[in-house]
Every structure is written in structure tokens, then in C-alpha cells.
Design an enzyme around this catalytic site. Sequence first.
Site, PDB file in Angstrom:
ATOM      1  N   LYS A  38       4.842  -5.027   0.333  1.00  9.37           N
ATOM      2  CA  LYS A  38       4.309  -6.210   0.901  1.00  9.37           C
ATOM      3  C   LYS A  38       5.150  -7.452   0.430  1.00  9.37           C
ATOM      4  O   LYS A  38       5.356  -8.102   1.512  1.00  9.37           O
ATOM      5  CB  LYS A  38       2.793  -6.303   0.478  1.00  9.37           C
ATOM      6  N   GLU A  41      -6.932   6.515  -5.086  1.00 12.99           N
ATOM      7  CA  GLU A  41      -6.498   7.823  -4.675  1.00 12.99           C
ATOM      8  C   GLU A  41      -6.254   9.049  -5.565  1.00 12.99           C
ATOM      9  O   GLU A  41      -6.175   8.537  -6.911  1.00 12.99           O
ATOM     10  CB  GLU A  41      -5.421   7.947  -3.445  1.00 12.99           C
ATOM     11  N   ILE A  63      -6.607 -10.652   5.582  1.00 15.79           N
ATOM     12  CA  ILE A  63      -6.060 -12.006   5.458  1.00 15.79           C
ATOM     13  C   ILE A  63      -5.076 -12.580   6.309  1.00 15.79           C
ATOM     14  O   ILE A  63      -3.903 -11.726   6.361  1.00 15.79           O
ATOM     15  CB  ILE A  63      -5.615 -12.288   3.908  1.00 15.79           C
ATOM     16  N   LYS A 117       2.469  -0.767   6.573  1.00 21.21           N
ATOM     17  CA  LYS A 117       3.262  -1.553   5.738  1.00 21.21           C
ATOM     18  C   LYS A 117       4.444  -0.894   5.459  1.00 21.21           C
ATOM     19  O   LYS A 117       5.785  -1.353   5.155  1.00 21.21           O
ATOM     20  CB  LYS A 117       2.813  -1.923   4.471  1.00 21.21           C
ATOM     21  N   GLY A 165      -4.345  -7.056   4.305  1.00 16.31           N
ATOM     22  CA  GLY A 165      -5.361  -6.582   5.033  1.00 16.31           C
ATOM     23  C   GLY A 165      -5.903  -7.491   6.145  1.00 16.31           C
ATOM     24  O   GLY A 165      -5.086  -7.967   7.119  1.00 16.31           O
ATOM     25  N   GLY A 207      -9.544  -1.897   2.897  1.00 21.92           N
ATOM     26  CA  GLY A 207     -10.961  -1.616   3.530  1.00 21.92           C
ATOM     27  C   GLY A 207     -10.701  -1.583   4.922  1.00 21.92           C
ATOM     28  O   GLY A 207      -9.944  -2.339   5.747  1.00 21.92           O
TER      29      GLY A 207
END
Lengths: 398, 398
Positions: A200, A185, A131, A100, A129, A297
Site C-alpha cells: 500500500k 488469517e 477511506i 493491492k 479500504g 472489511g
Amino acid sequence: MIKVAIMGYGTVGSGVYEVFRTNKTSIDKKVGQELRVQYVLDLREFPGDPVMDVLKHDFEDILNDDEVKIVAEVMGGLHPAYEFTRRCLEAGKSVCTSNKELVAEHGAELIQIAKDHQVNYLFEASVGGGIPIIRPLNSSLTADVIVEISGILNGTTNYMLTKMSREGLNYDDVLKEAQAKGYAELHPEADVEGWDACRKIAILTSLASGNQVDFKDIYTEGITKVTAEDFAYAKKAGCAIKLLAVSKKQGDTYCVMVAPAFVRKENPLYMVNDVFNAVCVEGNMLGASMFYGSGAGKLPTASAVAGDMVDAARHLGKIITTFWNPQKLELAPVGEMTHRFFVRMKSDAKDAKVFGDVEMIDAKIKGEIGFMTPVMSEDAFARKAKNLDIISMIRVAG
Amino acid sequence: MIKVAIMGYGTVGSGVYEVFRTNKTSIDKKVGQELRVQYVLDLREFPGDPVMDVLKHDFEDILNDDEVKIVAEVMGGLHPAYEFTRRCLEAGKSVCTSNKELVAEHGAELIQIAKDHQVNYLFEASVGGGIPIIRPLNSSLTADVIVEISGILNGTTNYMLTKMSREGLNYDDVLKEAQAKGYAELHPEADVEGWDACRKIAILTSLASGNQVDFKDIYTEGITKVTAEDFAYAKKAGCAIKLLAVSKKQGDTYCVMVAPAFVRKENPLYMVNDVFNAVCVEGNMLGASMFYGSGAGKLPTASAVAGDMVDAARHLGKIITTFWNPQKLELAPVGEMTHRFFVRMKSDAKDAKVFGDVEMIDAKIKGEIGFMTPVMSEDAFARKAKNLDIISMIRVAG
């Protein structure tokens, strides 16, 4: 047979490799011929991993193999992803990516380079992701003028906010837990400060407008200041708190913002919990639609990259039109964006009246008041809020 | 400039015309040239309507104009829609349609004819109205093996069930009201008996499998037997009742069913109310995703047809691959489908034990019991239910 390569064997890259191994039969059937993973590029070694059979350390090996027609760029980061992508496209290879950062920064340019070389640059995995949202925006909702896009675009923060809501925990505790579980993270800024969601929504707004939106122009606020007390008020008001990325059409341009927001039960985004993502798109003809699924994921993202590779394979030599040109879109000033505001103040009820006809919310917290203002612009709110002792302010989704 | 025609000036057709008039600037920009509605075909006259300028009564006028490259078929019904579509495709015109009957019956064949003539047959509007679901299934989720599709695919019945749930009304009363408001037709069988949903899940299963699913093979049960009492139990169990169309992968084929079902709060379909539609798609890599929006209505459906026309215009001379071949898919026997069952019986609690470890639901209705069985196959349920005095049975979504 079409040869493909995967650049990067991290989380997404190993997922793409796994998708091709698991679904080989059905993928080859859909393409109409074999799609063979010829190379995987990574600087590291993976002893004992079946990827060793196809592992390469040198990008030139992929670039110079003219039989490789499609490349997945799943390295992440701007460099050398940008240079590798560019060179692949110029060498007549389609590139499919989940990156991205790169798409937000150089999307229009790379689409143009792809077009000039009769190949495709596809990036379904870069937003949401697994979708499908890029392709619907680009190919399905084309007869509509997109009036508004609002989305929960970051899985980490949605997981954290869901956890805060369910368990009444504070931000710091939830962050620690999310880090321990690997959902956040060690340096979580890209997620919790909203930078990921910002990139995004920049991509989605570019596709909605057809012009290049610079993500640096977008007002972005993360979730670091959201407290357990804010959730107490939200619940009392029948709302969830979500990190929303919102893009609203205003005249010939869009007004874009990333910030936490109160979301009412009636809003389909209300029920989007945990690591799920969702994007609501409102068209002037279509009305409202929503796309929901696993926003991140390994396998969902890999599935989207591999899906793009299948599409690229079916369209070898044909350009899949993407409506995104490099001309920069000047965004509308964020001060003109209008909504209700939820406010907590160290004060008593009468001071709330400066905001007009407010709706008080009693969350039984002493020494402060909480309320929702009427709809007003960001600028109007800022003017009224000046010199007031405001504890927190969260926007209310429309 | 590309000339297009609209066949049929009913609800959807007039909507398509309106979409082109309202969004002309943005549509032409996205296509890269003017898309001009040259003809609208309808047997009727529409005095005073601007459509009169382009209205034609004779199909041959459209067919014989070689400059018409794209045609919207929004007449509905099988004939003459089938013949008109076929002849347009054979004459080198792409056809975009909302006609689910025709797509369910002749989809694979018409796609093949289109391909043979280097044009496209597109049908995004045939399922889910304005919700983009065909293109995502066909172009985005291609790296996945589709494990399950479950959807609320009919707006009329969802409106009626929502109304029954909210107001405790009985089926007959709600039907009358829906008819009075124009949400249900005078002859409502296509909706309330599940035939419409059946055709739509046949189309989706065809796309998921790549083979032709005959809608006549699908077990279909409507909502006519759902009662206010059933809703009392559903509420007590924290469920909604929805008309679900479900397609589950079983070995190399799918098991497909249309029937009312209890849907739990945790299921994203739970919150799909009124005339909205939604489709959940589960892939073996992607996990669950959902597509939600206006499933019917003039403008949402018209927006989908017009979006297909834009896509057809961008791909003149290029085939948009659709993975759906004419070979028939033998569906798995519906008796093998497994789920829980909600059951009402004129009996007392001990008789429920024939179904194993059931979960009793107390809706305070005298002279009967209500409960949910454990997961079992349709066949196993039928065997156990034989000779029992069952008032009603509704499946429970997984």
C-alpha cells in the site's frame, strides 16, 4: 442503462453486489442512468443466493459482451487477475479494483493500457479500504509537493496492537484470538510481517512521485517481535505502538519504510485504534492532513469499489488522469532515514550514553534499561548499536 | 502552455500565486505542460512585489484573453465575484474558487452554467480549506447513501474554544486575544455566530443530497454564549466543547444544525484542536470516515485552489461531473433532531428529573446543577425546559 460485471464473489465481491442492491436508487440517480450488475464471475456455486441469477463461471462471457462497460476485479492475487484485467481494458471496459497486489505490481502498466483504450483503471479500494485516499492524492493534492506520507494501513495488525496495548497481552496470545475471531488469517504473514502495508505504501508513493515504486525495494518489518514489555515502556512515554508505513521525500526521490513505531499523543495517528486505518499526508503548501476510516472489511472496501464504478460510469469515453508512469523510482537508501529510536538494553544507564543525550524511560522492568535516543540516521544508529546487548529497538515517529 | 489568471490578490490570492511560483516544476509535470499565471487581478498596486509584472486592474483584460482557460476566483464576497465567475464560465473559462459564500448561494447554478459551456466550476477550497472533502464526497463516496456529516468547519472558533478549554479563560478574553493575533477579525460575527460554518455545511449537504440547500434554512447558533463554567462541566464529563456543523439524513432529506456541542473522547473530532478542521462522513456502506487538516490559512487554502486549477487543466474540454442540481431541498424540521442535552440549572437535583433519567455532573459550582439528559428530540427538550430556570444548554454529540 450501463451494464457492469463483478469478477469474484468472495468477501469484497459479495459486498459490491450488496452495495448495488442496497443503494440502487441513489447510485442510478448519481450516474444519471441505470447501472445494472449483469454478471458475477466465480467458479463456485452459491445455491439459494440471489447472485445465482447473474452468476457466470466463464470469463469469456463477460469479455465478449460488448455491452458490459465496467468491470469490478475483486478476485485478489496476481493471476488470473492480471490477465483478466488486461483483456477487459483492451476490450474497452473500465476496470475498478481492490487488488493491492496487482496495483502495486502492475499499476502503471494497466493505467497506460486503459488510457490507450479510452477507458479507466481505478483502484481507490486498494489502499485504506473505504477511506478515500487515492483520489485525493491523485486529483486534490496536485499543487503540492508531497513531503511525507505516514499511515496505519493494515487493519489486522492495528487491531492486534490495540489489543496488546489495552490488555497487556503478548503477541502470540493476541494473534490466536484475532485468528479465532476471523480478524487474522490462519497464515497471517501478509499482515503481521508488514507485506500488505508495504504494497500500500508503494502505491501511495508511486502516486506522490508519479513514478513506479517497486514494493520489493521497501524495507519492511512486521509486528511479530513487539512484546508486552515494549508496550509498558510506550505507555510510560505517553506513546502508542503502531505499524507505520512511512514515505519521506528526500531530494528527488522518497525514502520508504514499514516498521512498528512509537507514536506520541500529539500525533493524530495516536488515536487510530482497532481495525481503523488512517493516512497522514504532508504537502509543502498544504501542511498536514489526515484521512481516517475503516481500512478493511467487506462493505467499506466494497463501497470504494462501487464508488469507482460510479465514477467510471460518469466518465465513459473520458480518461480520468492518473499521474503514475511506468518509469521506476530509485528509492533513497533507508540508512539515511532519520528519527529517534526507542531502545531496550541489558545494561545500565551509563551504556546508553553511546547514543548521546538519551531520555531514560523507567517502566520498572528489572535487569534492563529503556530509553529514547536523539534523532539520528538508521546508519548512525546501526553503527552505535553494534556490539551492544540490545533487547529491542522500535523507531519513534516524528 | 495553458494560461491562467488569479482574480484577487488578498490572503488566498497571494497564496495561489506563491504556490505556482514555489511548485512550478511539479505542477507543470503533473499537468503535462506549462501552467502559466498570465494575470493577477486586483484594484490595488503592490510596489516591489513580483506580482506587478502580471497585475491587471481591469477584469475585461482577463475576460477577453481567449488564451486564458482557467481562472481562480479568490476575491470573496458575492459581488462582483458572482458576475465575474458567470462571465468567465460563459466565455469558456473554468473557474476555481475558495468563495464559500458564492458557492453556498449560487453553486448549483454556476455548475450548470459551466456544464453548458463545457468547462468546470470547482470549489474544493470553499470547505475545510486545504482538506480534500468536496472531491471525496463528489467522486469517491458516490456508492454510499450519506447518513451523517459532522464537522468542525471553522478554524477561528476552534482556536478560541481550544484556548478556553486549555486555559480556563472566558469568551471575551479569548476573543480579544484571537483578534490581537489576527486569528479573529475585528468584526468576528461570521465566525463566532456560526455563519461561516453554516455556509459550509450547506455546501456539504447539497453535495450529499444532490439538491440545493439554502443556508438560510439552517438553524445556527454560535459560540458567544459558551462560558468557562461550561468547560468545567465538559472536562468533568470527559468531553471537549466544539462548534459542530451536523447534517443527518432523515427520510428523503437532511436535518441540519450548527451549534456548540459536547464531544466525547471516543469521537475522532475530540482531538481536533486549534485552527484545525475536520469532517466526519458516515455512509450506509462505508461506515465512518474522517478528513482532517488545516481548515484555513493562506497556503492550505491556496493549495486547494491551485489543486483545482491543475485538475481543470487536465480536464480541458471535459466536464468533471458534480452531483448538485438547483432544485431546492426542503430540510427536515430541526425540532425532530435527537441527541442528549447538557443542562445547567439554578435548582437542585430533583428538578432535573423532568428530563427523565439524567446523568449528574459535579463541577463543584455552587448554586446550580449540571447534568446530561437522555436522548430526546429538540422539540421534546423545549417542552420540558419551558418555565425552568436554565443557565445554559449545550447539545451532546452522538
